[in-house]
Design an enzyme around this catalytic site. Structure first.
Site, PDB file in Angstrom:
ATOM      1  N   ARG A   1       7.458 -38.067 -78.728  1.00  0.00           N
ATOM      2  CA  ARG A   1       8.241 -39.220 -78.276  1.00  0.00           C
ATOM      3  C   ARG A   1       8.066 -39.440 -76.777  1.00  0.00           C
ATOM      4  O   ARG A   1       8.014 -40.577 -76.301  1.00  0.00           O
ATOM      5  CB  ARG A   1       9.716 -39.034 -78.667  1.00  0.00           C
TER       6      ARG A   1
ATOM      7  N   ASP B   1      12.163 -28.545 -91.804  1.00  0.00           N
ATOM      8  CA  ASP B   1      10.889 -27.888 -91.469  1.00  0.00           C
ATOM      9  C   ASP B   1      10.999 -26.362 -91.499  1.00  0.00           C
ATOM     10  O   ASP B   1       9.989 -25.658 -91.401  1.00  0.00           O
ATOM     11  CB  ASP B   1      10.402 -28.344 -90.086  1.00  0.00           C
TER      12      ASP B   1
HETATM   13  O1  SPQ Z   1       4.704 -34.874 -87.991  1.00  0.00           O
HETATM   14  P1  SPQ Z   1       4.785 -34.226 -89.323  1.00  0.00           P
HETATM   15  O2  SPQ Z   1       3.422 -33.867 -89.805  1.00  0.00           O
HETATM   16  O3  SPQ Z   1       5.546 -35.039 -90.336  1.00  0.00           O
HETATM   17  O4  SPQ Z   1       5.581 -32.837 -89.085  1.00  0.00           O
HETATM   18  C1  SPQ Z   1       6.699 -32.175 -89.713  1.00  0.00           C
HETATM   19  C2  SPQ Z   1       6.475 -30.629 -89.429  1.00  0.00           C
HETATM   20  O5  SPQ Z   1       6.666 -29.781 -90.275  1.00  0.00           O
HETATM   21  O6  SPQ Z   1       6.152 -30.359 -88.276  1.00  0.00           O
HETATM   22  C3  SPQ Z   1       6.845 -32.448 -91.205  1.00  0.00           C
HETATM   23  F1  SPQ Z   1       5.857 -32.128 -91.907  1.00  0.00           F
HETATM   24  O7  SPQ Z   1       7.920 -32.487 -89.052  1.00  0.00           O
HETATM   25  C4  SPQ Z   1       8.602 -33.754 -89.143  1.00  0.00           C
HETATM   26  C5  SPQ Z   1       9.933 -33.568 -89.829  1.00  0.00           C
HETATM   27  O8  SPQ Z   1       9.799 -33.023 -91.111  1.00  0.00           O
HETATM   28  C6  SPQ Z   1       8.812 -34.259 -87.733  1.00  0.00           C
HETATM   29  C7  SPQ Z   1       9.840 -35.330 -87.627  1.00  0.00           C
HETATM   30  C8  SPQ Z   1       9.955 -36.125 -86.380  1.00  0.00           C
HETATM   31  O9  SPQ Z   1       9.462 -35.688 -85.326  1.00  0.00           O
HETATM   32  O10 SPQ Z   1      10.590 -37.190 -86.442  1.00  0.00           O
HETATM   33  C9  SPQ Z   1      10.746 -35.568 -88.635  1.00  0.00           C
HETATM   34  C10 SPQ Z   1      10.707 -34.882 -89.933  1.00  0.00           C
HETATM   35  O11 SPQ Z   1      10.065 -35.708 -90.894  1.00  0.00           O
HETATM   36  P2  SPQ Z   1      10.855 -36.858 -91.692  1.00  0.00           P
HETATM   37  O12 SPQ Z   1       9.909 -37.262 -92.785  1.00  0.00           O
HETATM   38  O13 SPQ Z   1      12.075 -36.214 -92.202  1.00  0.00           O
HETATM   39  O14 SPQ Z   1      11.147 -37.955 -90.790  1.00  0.00           O
END
Ligand code: SPQ
Length: 430
Positions: free
Chosen positions: A28, A316
């Site tokens: 961000r 996570d």
């Molecule tokens: O970025 P990415 O690949 O989706 O990463 C993950 C992780 O495990 O590092 C999920 F696989 O984290 C997401 C988290 O699950 C990061 C995130 C964010 O920075 O907003 C939000 C979560 O995902 P979501 O789908 O709940 O919005």
């Protein structure tokens, strides 16, 4: 594809470490610093592969971004200074880059093509594309516009009042960022509050955004101004060592300067609920985010039922919680976590397959898993399936086995924690 043999002589963790910067906040900071006019300096930036994909995306749009190790310097002309990229943008493995970026691009008067690796190409993008289409964005991609590669023709948008059907900070953030580029008031109202780093940081960059309970309101067309962001340590990275110390006899560690945003501290609540000896000292607030030190001692844990509103606060951390549950007294049940199926892997399937291979008694359900405790795990041949959190869970599991674990495809750990093995070695060498 590289592989590692995990066989540690000493399995007790002691001492103090810091973990790298928070992944969600690092993404961000680069995005908002690129949208803001002027200079932004980010310290303790996570130089993991996912966050480097975010830097690459904004460099492709002409933003001047320079990185010196974990410090990032951005000098931007603001939203109006962004340019149409000449080439398709590679998002690598990063779901956060994809969902938030699509929200931003929807409001820019250009054409963009986005693609990612095999894992990201399977992850649903309709959850963000659909509300943006409602705002007037033109988005298309494979499987009826649901999957990457995706093309965005951005431009004039209209505000919406959106109630996300999935509990996702990425979807909330993507719509809020589109709202930032849209005249009028866009609202996002969640059923359960998800991580709120977008709301906190947009405020710091000068956006007109307000939060009332689970409802967020943003008034668009307000210019952002560059600022300095210090990124707290990532609690999702710390979680691996918190559990490692809890399950290994004689361990006692402190992790310093960890982000303690309440939307992220579910792991602390779960460890307490499972009887782990854990102590948190909150120290200060940086950029609207509380940080502190967390101390954990080896403990006999007990099973728990983990369900409901806590799930988005631990989403996570569930792979490493599942490993803890194999050592707890009794049967742990995790429910309401169907979102795990849409991560870098289907994390219900990958956790169940991996821990079963290592001797755990664990069953997947449609929205979670059931794990028997007090299990002696054994070595074996495993793979991360390209999922960094599965790779790290396997490395911590090897602290519990008498024989070695072979971990195939370990390099994906660099997606969120490039210095993971160095930090693990430093804790077991004390
Ligand atoms: O970025 P990415 O690949 O989706 O990463 C993950 C992780 O495990 O590092 C999920 F696989 O984290 C997401 C988290 O699950 C990061 C995130 C964010 O920075 O907003 C939000 C979560 O995902 P979501 O789908 O709940 O919005």
């Amino acid at each position: 594809m590289s592989q590692k043999v995990l066989a540690f002589d000493k399995k007790t963790l002691t001492g103090n470490i810091t973990v790298p910067g928070d992944k969600s906040i690092s993404h961000r900071a680069v995005m908002f610093g690129s949208l803001a006019e002027g200079k932004t300096k980010i310290t303790n930036f996570l130089a993991g592969e996912d966050c480097l994909s975010t830097i690459g995306a904004f460099q492709a749009m002409g933003v001047s971004i320079r990185r010196e190790e974990n410090t990032v310097f951005i000098d931007s002309d603001g939203i109006n200074g962004l340019k149409e990229p000449v080439q398709p943008i590679d998002l690598g493995n990063s779901g956060t880059t994809a969902r938030l970026l699509i929200g931003i691009l929807a409001g820019l008067p250009y054409h963009f093509t986005l693609y990612g690796d095999d894992s990201l190409s399977k992850r649903p993008m309709d959850r963000i594309a659909n509300p943006l289409r409602e705002m007037g964005a033109k988005i298309d991609g494979r499987e009826n516009g649901r999957l990457l590669p995706i093309a965005v023709r951005g431009g004039h948008l209209s505000p919406i009042d959106f109630k996300p059907p999935v509990k996702s900070a990425q979807v909330k953030s993507g719509v809020l960022l589109a709202g930032l580029l849209t005249e009028g008031v866009t609202t996002v109202e969640e059923v359960t509050k998800t991580r709120d780093h977008t709301e906190n940081m947009l405020k710091a960059f000068g956006a007109n955004i307000s939060v009332e309970g689970t409802k967020v309101k943003i008034t668009g067309n307000k210019n952002l101004s560059g600022c300095d962001i210090e990124v707290p340590g990532d609690i999702s990275s710390a979680a691996f060592f918190l559990v490692a110390a809890a399950i290994t006899e004689g361990s006692h560690i402190t992790i310093e300067n960890v982000g303690l945003n309440p939307t992220r501290t579910g792991i602390i609540d779960v460890l307490k609920m499972m009887g782990v000896s854990i102590n948190v000292i909150e120290k200060r607030t940086i950029g609207g985010e509380p940080i502190g030190d967390i101390t954990v001692k080896a403990s006999q844990s007990k099973a728990a039922i983990i369900e409901g509103d806590i799930i988005p606060r631990i989403i996570d951390e569930i792979p490493i919680i599942a490993l803890l549950a194999t050592q707890a007294e009794g049967k742990t049940i995790i429910k309401d976590a169907e979102e795990l199926r849409f991560k870098e892997t289907d994390r219900i399937e990958s956790v169940v397959t991996t821990l079963s291979k290592l001797g755990a008694t664990i069953t997947g359900t449609k929205d979670g898993m059931i794990i028997e405790g007090n299990t002696q795990l054994h070595g074996g041949v495993t793979e991360s399936y390209g999922d960094h959190r599965i790779g790290m869970m396997i490395a911590i599991a090897s602290l519990l086995t008498d024989d070695k674990i072979e971990l195939h495809d370990d390099e994906c750990i660099a997606i969120s924690y490039p210095t993971f093995f160095e930090d693990l070695h430093s804790l077991i060498s004390n």
